[in-house]
Design an enzyme around this catalytic site. Sequence first.
Site, PDB file in Angstrom:
ATOM      1  N   ARG A 145     124.242   1.316-138.824  1.00 17.00           N
ATOM      2  CA  ARG A 145     123.313   0.187-138.653  1.00 17.00           C
ATOM      3  C   ARG A 145     122.098   0.634-137.838  1.00 17.00           C
ATOM      4  NH1 ARG A 145     125.528  -3.276-135.178  1.00 17.00           N
ATOM      5  NH2 ARG A 145     127.439  -2.151-134.692  1.00 17.00           N
ATOM      6  N   TYR A 147     124.111  -0.056-118.636  1.00 12.69           N
ATOM      7  CA  TYR A 147     123.362   0.536-119.762  1.00 12.69           C
ATOM      8  C   TYR A 147     122.255   1.459-119.253  1.00 12.69           C
ATOM      9  CZ  TYR A 147     120.559   0.568-124.096  1.00 12.69           C
ATOM     10  OH  TYR A 147     119.843   0.939-125.211  1.00 12.69           O
ATOM     11  N   ILE A 204     113.327  -2.342-130.286  1.00 17.10           N
ATOM     12  CA  ILE A 204     113.369  -2.066-131.721  1.00 17.10           C
ATOM     13  C   ILE A 204     114.189  -3.173-132.396  1.00 17.10           C
ATOM     14  CG2 ILE A 204     113.977  -0.335-133.464  1.00 17.10           C
ATOM     15  CD1 ILE A 204     111.975   0.750-131.335  1.00 17.10           C
TER      16      ILE A 204
HETATM   17  P1  NAP Z   1     123.222  -1.107-133.245  1.00 18.45           P
HETATM   18  O1  NAP Z   1     122.352  -1.735-134.270  1.00 18.45           O
HETATM   19  O2  NAP Z   1     124.098  -1.958-132.407  1.00 18.45           O
HETATM   20  O3  NAP Z   1     124.099   0.045-133.953  1.00 18.45           O
HETATM   21  C1  NAP Z   1     124.969   0.818-133.185  1.00 18.45           C
HETATM   22  C2  NAP Z   1     125.581   1.925-134.022  1.00 18.45           C
HETATM   23  O4  NAP Z   1     126.407   2.717-133.157  1.00 18.45           O
HETATM   24  C3  NAP Z   1     126.499   1.407-135.113  1.00 18.45           C
HETATM   25  O5  NAP Z   1     126.447   2.309-136.204  1.00 18.45           O
HETATM   26  C4  NAP Z   1     127.880   1.457-134.462  1.00 18.45           C
HETATM   27  O6  NAP Z   1     128.962   1.593-135.377  1.00 18.45           O
HETATM   28  C5  NAP Z   1     127.749   2.712-133.644  1.00 18.45           C
HETATM   29  N1  NAP Z   1     128.644   2.763-132.495  1.00 18.45           N
HETATM   30  C6  NAP Z   1     128.726   1.922-131.441  1.00 18.45           C
HETATM   31  N2  NAP Z   1     129.678   2.319-130.583  1.00 18.45           N
HETATM   32  C7  NAP Z   1     130.213   3.450-131.112  1.00 18.45           C
HETATM   33  C8  NAP Z   1     131.248   4.332-130.719  1.00 18.45           C
HETATM   34  N3  NAP Z   1     131.938   4.156-129.589  1.00 18.45           N
HETATM   35  N4  NAP Z   1     131.547   5.378-131.525  1.00 18.45           N
HETATM   36  C9  NAP Z   1     130.860   5.589-132.676  1.00 18.45           C
HETATM   37  N5  NAP Z   1     129.885   4.791-133.103  1.00 18.45           N
HETATM   38  C10 NAP Z   1     129.566   3.735-132.332  1.00 18.45           C
HETATM   39  O7  NAP Z   1     122.342  -0.277-132.185  1.00 18.45           O
HETATM   40  P2  NAP Z   1     120.809   0.191-132.249  1.00 18.45           P
HETATM   41  O8  NAP Z   1     119.969  -0.897-131.708  1.00 18.45           O
HETATM   42  O9  NAP Z   1     120.502   0.770-133.580  1.00 18.45           O
HETATM   43  O10 NAP Z   1     120.830   1.346-131.132  1.00 18.45           O
HETATM   44  C11 NAP Z   1     121.021   2.718-131.469  1.00 18.45           C
HETATM   45  C12 NAP Z   1     120.742   3.548-130.227  1.00 18.45           C
HETATM   46  O11 NAP Z   1     119.415   3.319-129.772  1.00 18.45           O
HETATM   47  C13 NAP Z   1     121.659   3.199-129.055  1.00 18.45           C
HETATM   48  O12 NAP Z   1     121.976   4.360-128.331  1.00 18.45           O
HETATM   49  C14 NAP Z   1     120.798   2.280-128.212  1.00 18.45           C
HETATM   50  O13 NAP Z   1     121.186   2.283-126.878  1.00 18.45           O
HETATM   51  C15 NAP Z   1     119.438   2.905-128.422  1.00 18.45           C
HETATM   52  N6  NAP Z   1     118.320   1.996-128.164  1.00 18.45           N
HETATM   53  C16 NAP Z   1     118.150   0.852-128.894  1.00 18.45           C
HETATM   54  C17 NAP Z   1     117.052   0.036-128.629  1.00 18.45           C
HETATM   55  C18 NAP Z   1     116.791  -1.221-129.404  1.00 18.45           C
HETATM   56  O14 NAP Z   1     115.830  -1.925-129.058  1.00 18.45           O
HETATM   57  N7  NAP Z   1     117.547  -1.545-130.419  1.00 18.45           N
HETATM   58  C19 NAP Z   1     116.161   0.371-127.613  1.00 18.45           C
HETATM   59  C20 NAP Z   1     116.378   1.531-126.881  1.00 18.45           C
HETATM   60  C21 NAP Z   1     117.452   2.345-127.165  1.00 18.45           C
HETATM   61  P3  NAP Z   1     129.716   0.278-136.019  1.00 18.45           P
HETATM   62  O15 NAP Z   1     128.775  -0.268-137.053  1.00 18.45           O
HETATM   63  O16 NAP Z   1     130.960   0.799-136.607  1.00 18.45           O
HETATM   64  O17 NAP Z   1     129.910  -0.665-134.874  1.00 18.45           O
END
Ligand code: NAP
Length: 247
Positions: free
Chosen positions: A15, A155, A188
């Site tokens: 995702r 976090y 994001i």
């Molecule tokens: P997301 O939409 O919640 O997706 C998270 C992904 O990580 C999913 O594929 C999930 O798998 C997987 N995941 C979660 N826990 C896991 C684990 N223990 N082992 C293996 N896979 C795991 O998150 P996102 O917003 O795309 O964020 C991705 C990264 O960017 C993260 O590190 C987040 O901290 C960072 N980030 C995000 C933002 C933002 O605004 N979104 C900003 C700064 C940094 P499942 O589908 O199986 O749950």
Amino acid sequence: MILNGKRALVTGGTRGIGKSIVFELAANGATVVFTYFSSDEIARKLEEESAAMGYKIFGFKADAASFEEAEKTINFTLEKLGGLDILVNNAGITKDNLLLRMSPQDFDSVISANLKSVFNYTKLALKPMMGQRYGRMINISSVVGIIGNAGQSNYVASKAGVIGFTKSTAKEVASRNITCNAVAPGFIVTDMTGALNDKQKEAILTMVPLKRMGEGDDVAKTVVFLASDAASYITGQVIAVDGGMTM
Ligand code: NAP
């Protein structure tokens, strides 16, 4: 096709940002293994979708916080792709709360999923990368790991930890032609930020000079750049992809 022939592993690829990274790497010629925590159905769909597009993308279920499961993932990747050139540590979770209300369990689980996971995969990817004297490691941190954020001390600690870990790793492995950089996204559009209400989003946008939330692709294109030969003289850096928020 700047990544033709390259073999990549992305944690958390079902995702959001991880999914964008997986497809952008493949669109640039890489073969990719991605991991996920629980989304079996989505993973199988992504494999089918990608095969129809002519990409070689394989999903593998593994909790990024577990060293044993990370070992299984690396073995699967080496077997399936024949080697490993690019590692993207992307998997991450939030369990937000004010410090007074935050449970020790919620602190530990966020540190394990977001920071220990980076240790697990980086350590295990080193052996194949050192052997071939080539590697690109990219860790997804966050702007809050630089500037802090109320209600996210677990976090933020994990994401600041990722930055320190990235710089130390970069220094340790540079002599083997392995680079290690961090990308720090701002806000994001993904499931992770989907929980924010309109008022919270408005407040965030007042801090973003480019006046929009970012897309997964904004982050993915930066990752592809760092994974490419164009970035071969860049290591130990933190690149913010945040619409100017932290300038
Ligand atoms: P997301 O939409 O919640 O997706 C998270 C992904 O990580 C999913 O594929 C999930 O798998 C997987 N995941 C979660 N826990 C896991 C684990 N223990 N082992 C293996 N896979 C795991 O998150 P996102 O917003 O795309 O964020 C991705 C990264 O960017 C993260 O590190 C987040 O901290 C960072 N980030 C995000 C933002 C933002 O605004 N979104 C900003 C700064 C940094 P499942 O589908 O199986 O749950």
